[in-house]
Design a protein around this motif. Structure first.
Motif, PDB file in Angstrom:
ATOM      1  N   GLU A   1      -7.144   2.170  -6.540  1.00  0.00           N
ATOM      2  CA  GLU A   1      -6.669   0.790  -6.448  1.00  0.00           C
ATOM      3  C   GLU A   1      -7.777  -0.187  -6.821  1.00  0.00           C
ATOM      4  OE1 GLU A   1      -4.272  -0.351  -3.081  1.00  0.00           O
ATOM      5  OE2 GLU A   1      -4.134   1.751  -2.479  1.00  0.00           O
TER       6      GLU A   1
ATOM      7  N   SER B   1      -0.670  -1.383  -5.388  1.00  0.00           N
ATOM      8  CA  SER B   1      -0.952   0.041  -5.586  1.00  0.00           C
ATOM      9  C   SER B   1      -0.634   0.427  -7.021  1.00  0.00           C
ATOM     10  CB  SER B   1      -0.121   0.890  -4.623  1.00  0.00           C
ATOM     11  OG  SER B   1      -0.449   0.603  -3.281  1.00  0.00           O
TER      12      SER B   1
ATOM     13  N   HIS C   1       0.846  -1.201   0.000  1.00  0.00           N
ATOM     14  CA  HIS C   1       0.000   0.000   0.000  1.00  0.00           C
ATOM     15  C   HIS C   1       0.878   1.247   0.000  1.00  0.00           C
ATOM     16  CE1 HIS C   1      -3.402   2.558   0.633  1.00  0.00           C
ATOM     17  NE2 HIS C   1      -2.942   2.990   1.798  1.00  0.00           N
TER      18      HIS C   1
END
Length: 246
Positions: A172, A178, A141
């Motif tokens: 996303e 990501s 992330h």
């Protein structure tokens, strides 16, 4: 500017200089409608007309191609192991073409192919800080804190921090991956991958989508290319400094 007839035709991909000599002997080449005196005859491209097998062969001093580099090929003229970006061009391509800069073996995207060394130097010169934008898919992330660190410069194991870079988060589609765009103004070895490694993440997919004012053409598939438009050439030249014309 004057140029030898054999160089003129060899530059334009008609054949090697030895092949051109054979074409002259076989009366397949004319200059202004007449048989040339020999391969050493001087040609003025702006005023003389050269034909091969009845087709006029115009002369262009420099050529510029927007190439969509696929993964699995190297940004080089020749390579003993891997396919090169120039292997996607015809065998009778313009002599002297080379890729401007490098993309990693597994990286896709925009690559300029040309024989204009001046423009290439201007695009790659460290002092020019030509922006390059990438789309990437990254494991983990990516956070706003990462965005801030990229904007401040990162330690990737060199004497200086990287120059400030613009990291943008995209919506996303997968909780563990990501999607981002990143604009950098340097060209260090494996730079994008090393920057994400510096914040504990790994690049899974990387594609360059722009370089200076040039943008990857959405109509091109990996391995395809096209000539730069006059507008693209003018804009990239204006942004990087004077380049030779022709």
């Amino acid at each position: 500017m004057e140029i030898r007839l054999d160089k003129y035709l060899a530059d334009m991909g008609i054949g090697s200089r030895n092949q051109v000599k054979q074409y002259i002997r076989k009366k397949q080449i004319l200059v202004n409608g007449n048989r040339p005196t020999g391969p050493e005859q001087k040609i003025t491209p702006d005023t003389d007309t050269v034909s091969f097998q009845g087709q006029d062969i115009g002369y262009t001093r420099y050529e510029y191609y927007l190439f969509y580099k696929p993964g699995g090929c190297v940004s080089a003229v020749t390579d003993r192991i891997h396919k090169t970006v120039l292997d996607y061009f015809p065998k009778n391509r313009r002599k002297g073409l080379f890729p401007v800069g490098r993309l990693d073996l597994d990286t896709e995207g925009l690559l300029l192919i040309t024989n204009d060394g001046t423009l290439a130097h201007n695009l790659l010169a460290p002092g020019k800080h030509v922006p390059k934008t990438y789309y990437a898919e990254v494991s983990g992330h990516v956070t706003e804190d990462d965005v801030e660190q990229f904007s401040q410069g990162l330690d990737i194991g060199e004497a200086r921090l990287t120059r400030p870079a613009e990291l943008n988060l995209l919506p996303e589609n997968h909780p563990e991956i990501s999607r981002i765009t990143l604009t950098i103004t340097e060209g260090k070895f494996h730079q994008v991958k090393r920057m994400f490694e510096a914040v504990g993440k790994k690049v899974l997919y990387l594609k360059r989508i722009s370089m200076g004012s040039l943008e990857l053409d959405d109509s091109l598939l990996p391995g395809e290319y096209r000539l730069l438009t006059p507008e693209e050439l003018q804009t990239i030249t204006e942004h990087t400094g004077p380049s030779r014309k022709g």
